[in-house]
Design a protein around this motif. Structure first.
Motif, PDB file in Angstrom:
ATOM      1  N   PHE A 190       0.720  -1.020  -0.009  1.00 51.51           N
ATOM      2  CA  PHE A 190      -0.060  -0.024  -0.066  1.00 51.51           C
ATOM      3  C   PHE A 190       1.068   1.307  -0.001  1.00 51.51           C
ATOM      4  N   PRO A 191       0.383   2.400  -0.447  1.00 50.32           N
ATOM      5  CA  PRO A 191       1.130   3.596  -0.573  1.00 50.32           C
ATOM      6  C   PRO A 191       1.457   4.580   0.955  1.00 50.32           C
ATOM      7  N   HIS A 192       0.710   3.775   2.008  1.00 51.81           N
ATOM      8  CA  HIS A 192       0.689   4.338   3.092  1.00 51.81           C
ATOM      9  C   HIS A 192       0.750   3.370   4.288  1.00 51.81           C
ATOM     10  N   VAL A 193       1.254   3.695   5.462  1.00 47.07           N
ATOM     11  CA  VAL A 193       1.201   2.711   6.574  1.00 47.07           C
ATOM     12  C   VAL A 193      -0.314   2.582   6.979  1.00 47.07           C
ATOM     13  N   ASN A 194      -0.557   1.465   7.250  1.00 47.80           N
ATOM     14  CA  ASN A 194      -1.982   1.290   7.682  1.00 47.80           C
ATOM     15  C   ASN A 194      -2.218   0.369   8.828  1.00 47.80           C
ATOM     16  N   VAL A 195      -1.329   0.374   9.742  1.00 49.23           N
ATOM     17  CA  VAL A 195      -1.392  -0.418  10.807  1.00 49.23           C
ATOM     18  C   VAL A 195      -1.138   0.274  12.180  1.00 49.23           C
ATOM     19  N   TYR A 196      -1.938   1.527  12.035  1.00 49.18           N
ATOM     20  CA  TYR A 196      -2.245   2.317  13.344  1.00 49.18           C
ATOM     21  C   TYR A 196      -3.272   1.993  14.184  1.00 49.18           C
ATOM     22  N   LEU A 197      -3.390   2.383  15.421  1.00 52.16           N
ATOM     23  CA  LEU A 197      -4.251   2.320  16.595  1.00 52.16           C
ATOM     24  C   LEU A 197      -4.217   3.685  17.098  1.00 52.16           C
ATOM     25  N   PRO A 198      -5.747   4.073  17.431  1.00 52.44           N
ATOM     26  CA  PRO A 198      -6.006   5.250  18.336  1.00 52.44           C
ATOM     27  C   PRO A 198      -5.149   5.310  19.735  1.00 52.44           C
ATOM     28  N   ASP A 199      -4.814   6.487  19.724  1.00 50.94           N
ATOM     29  CA  ASP A 199      -4.013   6.650  21.172  1.00 50.94           C
ATOM     30  C   ASP A 199      -4.447   8.155  21.636  1.00 50.94           C
ATOM     31  N   ALA A 200      -5.078   8.051  22.811  1.00 50.99           N
ATOM     32  CA  ALA A 200      -5.702   9.414  23.449  1.00 50.99           C
ATOM     33  C   ALA A 200      -4.392  10.425  23.789  1.00 50.99           C
ATOM     34  N   GLU A 201      -3.405  10.313  23.970  1.00 48.08           N
ATOM     35  CA  GLU A 201      -2.375  11.165  24.388  1.00 48.08           C
ATOM     36  C   GLU A 201      -1.652  11.453  23.029  1.00 48.08           C
ATOM     37  N   LEU A 202      -1.035  10.465  22.170  1.00 50.19           N
ATOM     38  CA  LEU A 202      -0.427  10.944  20.924  1.00 50.19           C
ATOM     39  C   LEU A 202      -1.087  10.795  19.656  1.00 50.19           C
ATOM     40  N   VAL A 236      16.448   7.843  19.138  1.00 50.94           N
ATOM     41  CA  VAL A 236      16.264   8.656  18.107  1.00 50.94           C
ATOM     42  C   VAL A 236      14.757   8.894  17.926  1.00 50.94           C
ATOM     43  N   VAL A 237      14.208  10.317  18.338  1.00 48.01           N
ATOM     44  CA  VAL A 237      12.872  10.414  18.220  1.00 48.01           C
ATOM     45  C   VAL A 237      12.547  11.262  17.035  1.00 48.01           C
ATOM     46  N   GLY A 238      11.446  11.232  16.395  1.00 53.65           N
ATOM     47  CA  GLY A 238      11.229  11.856  15.361  1.00 53.65           C
ATOM     48  C   GLY A 238       9.849  11.495  14.485  1.00 53.65           C
ATOM     49  N   ASP A 239       9.621  11.696  13.170  1.00 54.91           N
ATOM     50  CA  ASP A 239       8.397  11.202  12.406  1.00 54.91           C
ATOM     51  C   ASP A 239       9.012   9.969  11.477  1.00 54.91           C
ATOM     52  N   SER A 240       8.303  10.043  10.112  1.00 58.69           N
ATOM     53  CA  SER A 240       8.484   9.144   9.312  1.00 58.69           C
ATOM     54  C   SER A 240       9.966   9.036   8.648  1.00 58.69           C
ATOM     55  N   GLN A 241      10.766  10.385   8.637  1.00 56.93           N
ATOM     56  CA  GLN A 241      11.983  10.273   8.288  1.00 56.93           C
ATOM     57  C   GLN A 241      12.900   9.166   9.248  1.00 56.93           C
ATOM     58  N   VAL A 242      12.536   9.488  10.498  1.00 61.19           N
ATOM     59  CA  VAL A 242      13.168   8.654  11.320  1.00 61.19           C
ATOM     60  C   VAL A 242      12.771   6.926  11.168  1.00 61.19           C
ATOM     61  N   TYR A 282       3.893  11.657  13.904  1.00 60.37           N
ATOM     62  CA  TYR A 282       4.183  12.616  15.107  1.00 60.37           C
ATOM     63  C   TYR A 282       4.881  13.950  14.762  1.00 60.37           C
ATOM     64  N   GLY A 283       5.002  14.794  15.744  1.00 61.13           N
ATOM     65  CA  GLY A 283       5.437  16.311  15.527  1.00 61.13           C
ATOM     66  C   GLY A 283       6.294  16.275  17.037  1.00 61.13           C
ATOM     67  N   PRO A 284       6.781  17.475  17.131  1.00 61.39           N
ATOM     68  CA  PRO A 284       7.622  17.796  18.392  1.00 61.39           C
ATOM     69  C   PRO A 284       7.012  17.397  19.722  1.00 61.39           C
ATOM     70  N   PHE A 285       5.568  17.606  19.862  1.00 61.66           N
ATOM     71  CA  PHE A 285       5.011  17.246  21.043  1.00 61.66           C
ATOM     72  C   PHE A 285       5.074  15.948  21.379  1.00 61.66           C
ATOM     73  N   GLU A 286       4.882  15.285  20.495  1.00 57.28           N
ATOM     74  CA  GLU A 286       4.958  13.633  20.571  1.00 57.28           C
ATOM     75  C   GLU A 286       6.615  13.187  20.555  1.00 57.28           C
ATOM     76  N   TYR A 287       7.502  13.738  20.047  1.00 60.94           N
ATOM     77  CA  TYR A 287       9.019  13.315  20.224  1.00 60.94           C
ATOM     78  C   TYR A 287       9.253  13.337  21.581  1.00 60.94           C
ATOM     79  N   PHE A 290       5.239  23.673  11.296  1.00 57.42           N
ATOM     80  CA  PHE A 290       4.093  23.903  11.372  1.00 57.42           C
ATOM     81  C   PHE A 290       3.371  23.165  12.532  1.00 57.42           C
ATOM     82  N   GLU A 291       4.025  22.156  13.198  1.00 60.53           N
ATOM     83  CA  GLU A 291       3.137  21.351  14.171  1.00 60.53           C
ATOM     84  C   GLU A 291       3.549  21.710  15.556  1.00 60.53           C
ATOM     85  N   LEU A 292       4.426  22.733  15.820  1.00 60.00           N
ATOM     86  CA  LEU A 292       4.890  23.375  17.184  1.00 60.00           C
ATOM     87  C   LEU A 292       3.900  23.301  17.971  1.00 60.00           C
TER      88      LEU A 292
END
Length: 743
Positions: A59-71, A115-121, A152-157, A184-186
């Motif tokens: 698939f072209p996108h990750v599709n194994v996510y679960l909801p999370d109340a905090e993140l 190492v914390v980050g988003d899809s690049q990490v 994820y963004g800086p808050f989640e990192y 844009f996600e600060l």
């Protein structure tokens, strides 16, 4: 009776025949239905297999996510997936029991890196062994944990970093700031940006309000390639029938959604207020000045008009330009799931690049505008008719500046990162910032992105000022081009991750910058506080014609010769730091303002001339082990060299106007002072005397430092401080605010 029996038999026989026929018919119908159903199922299975084969099971996108109340979202433990997008080779994903990519984590070891980050990490588009954390482990020889999660963004990192550092004591944090998203996600946590929809992470505006659950739904909508193809076809039909006309109107580029932010997110709060239309009420002017200085009201009104004109300058063609586009942005659709525009569903890179360029241009415009606004806030020509006592109080009641210079977006994030021991910030630039050739893969015209790199550099510099090791990867990735980024996408290739890892591994060998020190001294007292303070009795002070006062940990000495044949001609700093003392002499008057510290020592020579003679009275201030500092004036019989402090005449004129003709000037009154940029006496003197709301604009090579915010030369050692305070002077290079300056 025999006739009746025959009739009954006939009825039964006919009924039996009818039941038999009906049973046969039902059997035939059921058989046919079963064949149809089996045929449909077989057809669907064949179609599913065909589409799965066509897609390579990816698939072209990750599709194994679960909801999370905090993140907002998290990855499903033990899930696996194939991923392929924008013509890049398919890659395999596996999620461990902790909900992060890769194998199960090893036991913690001292000095390991998280190492914390988003899809690049996370490593979208590359295999597990080619991710940035994996390459960093090879380059640094350390154990490295991949804690990157797409969306994820800086808050989640920070949340992930704090949690994992608690679980794995001794680990060091590597915080990868992705310029494409994170500016844009600060101020937008992931819970406000993404929602999980059948395993997919979609932008919150595009998620359905309700989902009707049924057995098999999750597999059907997240794992079925046939359903995926059908949903993609539905989206294409919507566009063909005009349901998404805005996409065609804007060249098919994904303009993003409100939850993803805009270029205004790169402005600080003060800069956003600066862009807002100026209010028509008196609140925008120094209200107390306007109320108490009647002759200045006309100039304040004139300045108000100028402020309104400046603030209402053209905002430029930024933001949403079409109501139809807004409707498209806000419409809920499955485009985030099926549109193959890149590995992580978001607005297109040309749009992100446009936002970065707009923000950089706007910040530069606002910086210049800020200078003009600051100069225009107080009238140019003040006709002060109040008593000098009232003026003395009034001149220190300055409004807080509209903005502080060089306030970096994400300061709160950097402060939080600085609280994590031995942390490292990695600033990952946008692909089109690295190389202009990357524009071609987006089908967009090249744009000059060099001005936007200043945003990256300022972020890294602000991190270093807070004691955080910082690495900006533009040069390292430029050396890896071509081939540092994926086809049609901003994510790094194995070549790109190797180059980034090598640069970070090299930076990790360097000791982190020093942590910023606490403020050197409390702010200086106001003129009114000096006037209210009682004079101290100092040995030799009366004979020298000097008045000495103390307010908190500050000492002010003001001298005036009573002998018409002798006058004060210069001051000499014999002991102490020149960058911390305020010395001024003019018109037979001299003053010195000195900070007091336990263990500190000052010696200031007050040179008096007359009748072809020169003499010197030396003030000694020593705060040893006693509860109070020791003060004494002593006469020196030698012939001291005359070393007059150059004083600007306009500052002396301002002191005479605001303090009276007999006022003794004090402060940093040297010729060519940056404080002269202020057009009015109120702010000129406030700047020279260290008011926090009237800081000078420092030239290149210097910065505001010390308790009076004067401009002091940047330095690396004492050799750089030669002539820092005039020809023949020598300063001392000391840390201040994360840098080193000459004191």
């Amino acid at each position: 009776m025999p006739g009746c029996r025959k009739t009954g038999h006939a009825v039964l026989w006919n009924a039996h025949r009818l039941v038999t026929r009906l049973t046969a018919l039902v059997r035939r119908l059921l058989t046919a239905t079963l064949k149809v159903c089996l045929g449909l199922l077989l057809g669907l299975a064949i179609a599913e297999a065909a589409f799965r084969l066509r897609d390579g099971g990816a698939f072209p996108h990750v599709n194994v996510y679960l909801p999370d109340a905090e993140l907002g979202a998290k990855l499903e433990p033990f899930a696996t997936q194939r991923l392929a997008f924008t013509g890049n080779p398919a890659t395999s994903l596996r999620i461990n029991s902790r909900g992060f990519r890769g194998a199960e984590w090893p036991a913690p070891v001292a000095g390991e890196l998280i190492v914390v980050g988003d899809s690049q990490v996370f490593g979208l588009g590359v295999e597990e062994g080619d991710t940035f954390p994996a390459q960093l482990a090879k380059a640094s020889g350390r154990q490295v944990i991949n804690a990157g999660v797409p969306t994820y963004g800086p808050f989640e990192y920070l949340a992930v970093a704090r949690r994992l550092q608690t679980e794995r004591p001794g680990a060091k944090i590597v915080f990868v700031f992705n310029v494409a998203n994170d500016f844009f996600e600060l101020d937008r946590p992931n819970v406000k940006r993404h929602a999980v929809w059948d395993g997919w992470a979609v932008r919150r505006e595009n998620a359905p309000r309700r989902v009707r659950d049924f057995p098999g739904r999750h597999w059907l909508f997240s794992q079925s390639h046939l359903v995926f193809a059908w949903r993609k076809l539905q989206l294409e039909r919507q566009q063909v029938h005009g349901d998404s006309e805005a996409l065609a109107e804007f060249d098919g580029r994904d303009r993003g959604t409100p939850s993803e932010g805009s270029w205004t997110d790169l402005l600080t709060e003060a800069e956003r207020q600066q862009r807002a239309p100026a209010p028509t009420t008196r609140e925008q002017s120094p209200a107390d000045l306007a109320q108490r200085l009647a002759p200045l009201e006309a100039q304040i009104r004139e300045s108000t008009k100028e402020l309104e004109s400046l603030a209402r300058q053209d905002d430029g063609p930024h933001g949403i330009r079409s109501e139809r586009l807004m409707n498209e942005v806000l419409a809920r659709q499955v485009g985030d799931v099926v549109r193959d525009t890149g590995s992580e569903m978001a607005r297109s890179i040309p749009v992100t690049a446009e936002l970065l360029a707009t923000a950089a241009k706007e910040k530069a415009r606002l910086t210049e505008l800020r200078r003009r606004l600051e100069l225009a806030r107080v009238p140019h020509d003040e006709t002060l008719a109040r008593s000098y006592a009232e003026l003395e109080k009034l001149r220190w009641e300055l409004p807080v500046p509209m903005v502080e210079a060089k306030v970096v977006p994400g300061a709160a994030v950097l402060d939080a990162l600085a609280s994590l021991p031995d942390s490292t910030l990695v600033v990952l630039p946008l692909d089109v910032q690295v190389s202009s050739t990357e524009w071609a893969k987006y089908g967009a015209a090249q744009a000059n992105m060099e001005p936007t790199l200043e945003l990256n550099r300022v972020l890294a510099a602000a991190a270093r000022e807070r004691g955080v090791r910082a690495v900006e990867l533009t040069d390292a990735l430029r050396a890896a081009e071509p081939g540092a980024f994926l086809l049609g996408d901003l994510h790094l290739t194995p070549k790109g991750t190797r180059a980034a890892a090598a640069a970070v591994a090299e930076a990790l060998k360097v000791t982190p910058p020093p942590r910023p020190e606490v403020a050197e001294q409390a702010s200086l007292p106001s003129p009114q506080a000096w006037s209210a303070a009682p004079a101290l009795t100092v040995k030799g002070g009366a004979e020298a014609g000097c008045e000495t006062k103390r307010v908190r940990d500050w000492l002010r000495v003001r001298c005036e010769s009573k002998n018409p044949g002798f006058w004060f001609t210069s001051l000499r700093l014999l002991e102490g730091l020149r960058g911390q003392a305020q010395l001024a002499v003019a018109r037979n008057r001299a003053s010195a303002v000195l900070p007091l510290r336990k263990g500190g020592r000052w010696r200031v020579g007050f040179v008096v001339s007359g009748y072809d003679l020169r003499a010197e009275r030396v003030l000694t201030v020593a705060w040893n082990d006693g509860a109070e500092p020791e003060l004494e004036f002593s006469r020196v019989a030698s012939d001291p060299p005359e070393n007059p402090e150059p004083v600007d005449q306009s500052l002396l004129d301002c002191e005479a106007r605001l303090g009276g003709p007999r006022s003794i000037p004090w402060g940093n009154l040297e010729r060519g002072s940056p404080c002269l940029e202020y057009p009015d006496c109120v702010r000129r003197l406030a700047c020279a005397q260290g008011h926090p709301n009237a800081k000078p604009q420092c030239p290149n090579g210097s910065r505001n430092a010390g308790a009076d915010f004067r401009c002091l030369r940047r330095c690396t050692d004492d050799a750089a401080c030669v002539d820092a305070f005039g020809a023949g002077s020598r300063g001392t290079c000391l840390p201040s605010g994360g840098e080193r300056v000459c004191f």
